[in-house]
Write a protein that holds these residues in place. Structure first.
Motif, PDB file in Angstrom:
ATOM      1  N   GLU A  94       0.831  -1.198   0.000  1.00 17.37           N
ATOM      2  CA  GLU A  94       0.000   0.000   0.000  1.00 17.37           C
ATOM      3  C   GLU A  94       0.869   1.254   0.000  1.00 17.37           C
ATOM      4  OE1 GLU A  94      -2.768  -0.054   3.203  1.00 17.37           O
ATOM      5  OE2 GLU A  94      -3.904  -1.760   2.421  1.00 17.37           O
ATOM      6  N   GLU A 165      -6.627 -11.512 -10.678  1.00 14.85           N
ATOM      7  CA  GLU A 165      -6.809 -10.061 -10.690  1.00 14.85           C
ATOM      8  C   GLU A 165      -7.542  -9.632  -9.431  1.00 14.85           C
ATOM      9  OE1 GLU A 165      -9.094  -8.941 -14.062  1.00 14.85           O
ATOM     10  OE2 GLU A 165     -10.865 -10.086 -13.478  1.00 14.85           O
ATOM     11  N   SER A 167     -10.211  -7.555  -7.036  1.00 12.93           N
ATOM     12  CA  SER A 167     -11.639  -7.247  -7.168  1.00 12.93           C
ATOM     13  C   SER A 167     -12.042  -6.004  -6.372  1.00 12.93           C
ATOM     14  CB  SER A 167     -12.475  -8.445  -6.682  1.00 12.93           C
ATOM     15  OG  SER A 167     -12.174  -8.757  -5.325  1.00 12.93           O
ATOM     16  N   PRO A 169     -11.501  -1.764  -5.126  1.00 10.13           N
ATOM     17  CA  PRO A 169     -11.446  -0.482  -5.868  1.00 10.13           C
ATOM     18  C   PRO A 169     -10.132  -0.346  -6.639  1.00 10.13           C
ATOM     19  CG  PRO A 169     -12.194  -0.156  -3.615  1.00 10.13           C
ATOM     20  CD  PRO A 169     -11.739  -1.569  -3.686  1.00 10.13           C
ATOM     21  N   ASP A 170     -10.250   0.057  -7.912  1.00 13.99           N
ATOM     22  CA  ASP A 170      -9.093   0.227  -8.787  1.00 13.99           C
ATOM     23  C   ASP A 170      -8.266  -1.052  -8.909  1.00 13.99           C
ATOM     24  OD1 ASP A 170      -9.670   2.960  -9.229  1.00 13.99           O
ATOM     25  OD2 ASP A 170      -8.674   3.485  -7.343  1.00 13.99           O
ATOM     26  N   GLY A 171      -8.923  -2.205  -8.800  1.00 14.16           N
ATOM     27  CA  GLY A 171      -8.228  -3.475  -8.971  1.00 14.16           C
ATOM     28  C   GLY A 171      -7.412  -3.895  -7.770  1.00 14.16           C
ATOM     29  N   ALA A 172      -7.669  -3.318  -6.598  1.00 10.07           N
ATOM     30  CA  ALA A 172      -6.899  -3.668  -5.406  1.00 10.07           C
ATOM     31  C   ALA A 172      -7.252  -5.069  -4.937  1.00 10.07           C
ATOM     32  CB  ALA A 172      -7.165  -2.661  -4.296  1.00 10.07           C
ATOM     33  N   LYS A 642      -6.116   5.604 -25.531  1.00  9.02           N
ATOM     34  CA  LYS A 642      -7.525   5.728 -25.151  1.00  9.02           C
ATOM     35  C   LYS A 642      -8.426   5.370 -26.325  1.00  9.02           C
ATOM     36  CE  LYS A 642     -10.709   9.003 -22.951  1.00  9.02           C
ATOM     37  NZ  LYS A 642     -10.851  10.392 -22.393  1.00  9.02           N
TER      38      LYS A 642
END
Length: 807
Positions: A94, A165, A167, A169-172, A642
């Motif tokens: 973190e 992967e 699950s 927030p933001d892939g955390a 993008k």
């Protein structure tokens, strides 16, 4: 000796300030040279000294299965030590970037048997404590951390391990959270920082032991594509026994595709880099030595000349030439001893800032270092040179007082006279080009050499710097021609529709090259080493490749290899090499030497390219399936990416959200940037040499040829014309420096840049310092005329009658 002592009693009280300045000048010059020489020695030996302290591994083995029988490898006869680590990217710290993930250790062998780290601060972790981590030095410097701080390790849940992967927030990740304290700062050959990175964090083996399913993963996880236990192995026979060991490991599970990385080979590019850095530092030291010989030599000569002139009067009352020389030498010799000792102290203090660049990252002994191999002989040499220089200047001062040899005339000055140029121009040219004899002698040759060296050094340094700037601004010089990269699959399994994504990307007008490539690891059929081989698609929007020799492969039996891989496989362009993949080993003809985009298992100097058919003939599947994308020059990478994300979602709804990532810059860009400062410092030193040499010549000419100027003043030359003599002298010296120094500087800068690019290697493009060449003439002339200001004022204000009366 009595004569010398008496003279010093008279000399020191009168001229102690001059001697103090001379001692400081000697200290500055000698300290700079010794610091550079000691720094070069320290940098060039950094890797070997790290090896001596850390029991380095010989080979790293990466497997593709979660249940490889490592204990059978451990008991092979040539295995001296083995350390297991986890190839795991499914965890996070973190507040720290993802790049700081160090391979988690599975056992504690690195505490005592293999890759035992150097502990720079604190201590190693306790292998039984899950709440302790160690970090590398750059983690501390780049992330504002220190020993004693806490980091939070976030592990994936069992479901996230299954899906590979996060699950949250933001892939955390939402699995166990472990608070761990930084207990030490460490480093070794394998557990090392890299130029430009943010450092690494290494948890203790207790993390994997306690959270097996959240790190290695459940044994029944069919989607486990990443989390495999791998090994570092130290062989009793070293590199020489690697082929036999590789064959023995391959016999344990013949069907398994393994990757063997010769760690000595992997670190040889780093050794080349530190050698280049050391050579640059050594060149800086040698140039500083040359500058010191000119600048300090002139100061010693001036001081000695003044003493000799005063001692001449004592010759009439019986002082011998030997006594005169000894007395003239005594003062500078005292300054030389003091300056040498201060220089040693300064070099020792400066050693705390060495080594530089890559060597600093792998240096096992930080802090100041007293290298008496350099400091002892260096101090003795300084004292010897000062004493010899002072004695020589005194002897020639006595000789010049006795003789008045005819002066050799300058052809250029004579041509100016025949052309009818103004008197100040002719006289100034003579001052600049005619050395004179005896008491009218002027240091013409040192001034000319100094002027040439100054222009040459600055142009060479700027030209070299332009080469570095070009390489830094163009990752393609390092083989990275793609600006975007993505992973389509791993270990024979695609997790997105590769064909649809590739087509959607290729349709974008900003995209100039697309390579739907597969990557696998091949080995030499005689077990000489491994090489990462990519497939290269030709046709419309073909990805460009940097070819340094030969050509790209065109048929299924051809391969192009990067320089390091050519060395590892003991082959060359035009020769055949036997390669083994998942299929029957077969020969390939090497068609070219190439640079390869850095990937998960290779840097730009190792790896190679195959045609798609050649790849299929060698491998049954792939280790990584990737997409490499190049964009048109000037394209906005973020905006294009993008747009590509939207196009992919439209073409393949099942891959919605899938996007490419900007390609990471080669770490070698940071490494090569670290050597730029040394040539610039060298150029500055040579420019200082030019200023000192030209300024000394101008001042000496006005002083020693004052009679010539006084005669011309008596015949009608004005004060402004007197200034013009000195201005012409300075301008002639500058023009000669420009005429000779510009072409030589350009050639030298390109030669040095070519040597650096060959050593690293980097694609060579001839640097062109156009603005520096245009600015060289006005800057050199302006600086020369600035140096002429004070001597010109003295020439204009000299007391003509007094000088002529003294003559």
């Amino acid at each position: 000796m009595t004569f010398v002592r008496v003279w010093l009693r008279l000399e020191l009280p009168r001229r102690w300030r001059s001697l103090a300045v001379l001692a400081l000048l000697i200290a500055l010059a000698s300290g700079t040279v010794m610091a550079a020489m000691a720094g070069a020695r320290r940098g060039s030996s950094a890797l070997e000294r790290l090896y001596e302290r850390t029991k380095p591994a010989t080979v790293a083995i990466f497997s593709n299965t979660a249940d490889f029988p490592w204990e059978r490898v451990r008991h092979l006869p040539d295995v001296q030590a083995m350390h297991l680590f986890l190839l795991d990217y499914n965890y996070a710290y973190e507040g720290l970037p993802g790049s700081v993930l160090g391979f988690p250790p599975v056992d504690d062998a690195i505490l005592h048997d293999i890759e035992t780290p150097v502990v720079y601060q604190g201590r190693m972790w306790d292998p039984s404590r899950v709440d302790e981590v160690v970090v590398t030095r750059r983690l501390i410097s780049q992330n504002r951390k220190k020993v004693g701080d806490t980091v939070v390790i976030t592990l994936p849940s069992l479901k996230e391990m299954q899906e590979q992967e996060g699950s949250g927030p933001d892939g955390a990740y939402t699995g166990p959270r472990v608070s761990a304290r930084i207990v030490g700062v460490v480093g070794s050959a394998f557990f090392s920082d890299e130029p430009g990175n943010k450092g690494y964090v290494f948890p203790s083996p207790a993390l994997v032991a306690r959270y097996h399913d959240n790190t290695i993963g459940p044994g029944n996880n069919p989607k486990n594509l990443y989390n495999f236990v791998s090994a570092l192995v130290r062989l009793k026979g070293g590199e020489a026994s690697l082929p036999a060991f590789q064959a023995a490991v391959s016999r344990i599970q013949p069907a398994l595709e393994l990757e063997f990385t010769n760690l000595r080979d992997q670190l040889r590019p780093a050794q080349r880099e530190v050698s280049v850095e050391a050579e640059c530092l050594l060149a800086f030291g040698l140039a500083a030595l040359v500058a010191a010989l000119f600048l300090v030599g002139q100061a010693v000569a001036r001081y000695t000349g003044g003493s000799t002139a005063e001692l001449q009067s004592l010759r009439a009352v019986g002082a011998t030439p030997r006594q005169t020389v000894a007395a003239s030498t005594a003062g500078p010799l005292i300054a030389g001893v003091a300056g040498a000792l201060i220089g040693v102290g300064g070099a020792y203090f400066a050693s705390g800032y060495f080594p530089l660049g890559t060597a600093e990252i792998i240096e096992p002994s930080l802090g100041r270092s007293a290298d008496w191999t350099v400091f002892g002989p260096g101090a003795a040499l300084v004292i010897l040179l000062v004493g010899a220089g002072a004695a020589t200047a005194a002897w020639f001062g006595l000789a010049s007082a006795r003789t008045e040899a005819p002066v050799r005339r300058s052809a250029v000055a004579s041509a100016f006279a025949r052309a009818g140029l103004p008197v100040p121009v002719v006289v100034g040219a003579r001052f600049a080009l005619e050395a004179g004899r005896g008491r009218t002698a002027v240091p013409v040759r040192p001034a000319l050499l100094g002027a040439v060296a100054g222009v040459l050094g600055v142009l060479a340094a700027v030209t070299f710097s332009q080469g570095v700037s070009d390489a830094i601004a163009n990752p393609a010089r390092f083989g990275q021609t793609n600006q975007l990269t993505s992973y389509l699959g791993t270990n024979d399994e695609d997790y997105v529709p590769a064909a649809k994504i590739s087509a959607a990307v290729a349709a974008n007008p900003d995209v100039t090259g697309v390579n739907d490539t597969r990557l696998s690891i091949a080995s030499g059929a005689d077990a000489r080493g491994t090489v990462s081989l990519y497939s290269h698609r030709t046709g419309d929007k073909e990805l460009p490749v940097v070819v340094t020799a030969g050509r790209m492969p065109q048929t299924a039996d051809e391969v192009a290899l990067a320089p390091a891989s050519l060395t590892i496989l003991h082959t060359a362009v035009g020769k055949k090499v036997n390669l083994a993949g998942g299929r029957t080993p077969r020969p390939f003809r090497v068609t070219g030497e190439v640079l390869v985009p850095g990937g998960p298992r290779n840097s730009y100097t190792d790896g190679g390219w195959l045609t798609p058919d050649g790849y299929d003939a060698l491998f049954q599947g792939f280790k990584f399936h990737m997409l490499q994308v190049s964009l048109r020059p000037g394209a906005d990478v973020a905006a294009t990416n993008k747009a590509l994300t939207k196009a992919i979602a439209a073409a393949a709804p099942e891959a919605a959200g899938y996007s490419l990532a900007p390609s990471e810059l080669p770490v070698e860009i940071t490494e090569i940037e670290s050597v730029r400062v040394l040539p610039l410092a060298l150029g500055a030193f040579l420019a200082l040499l030019a200023v000192g040499a030209v300024g000394h010549a101008l001042a000496t000419a006005v002083r020693r040829r004052s009679r010539d100027v006084a005669v011309l003043r008596a015949l009608g030359m004005t004060q402004w014309q007197s200034r013009g003599v000195v201005v012409t002298q300075a301008s002639v010296l500058a023009l000669i420096g420009l005429l000779v120094g510009i072409p030589l500087g350009l050639a030298l800068g390109r030669t040095v840049w070519r040597a650096v690019t060959d050593a690293l290697p980097v694609q060579y493009v001839s640097p062109w310092a156009g603005w520096a060449m245009l600015a060289a003439a006005p800057v050199a002339l302006a600086l020369a005329n600035l140096l002429a200001t004070v001597p010109g004022r003295r020439a204009a204000r000299m007391r003509v009658a007094q000088i002529l009366r003294a003559e």
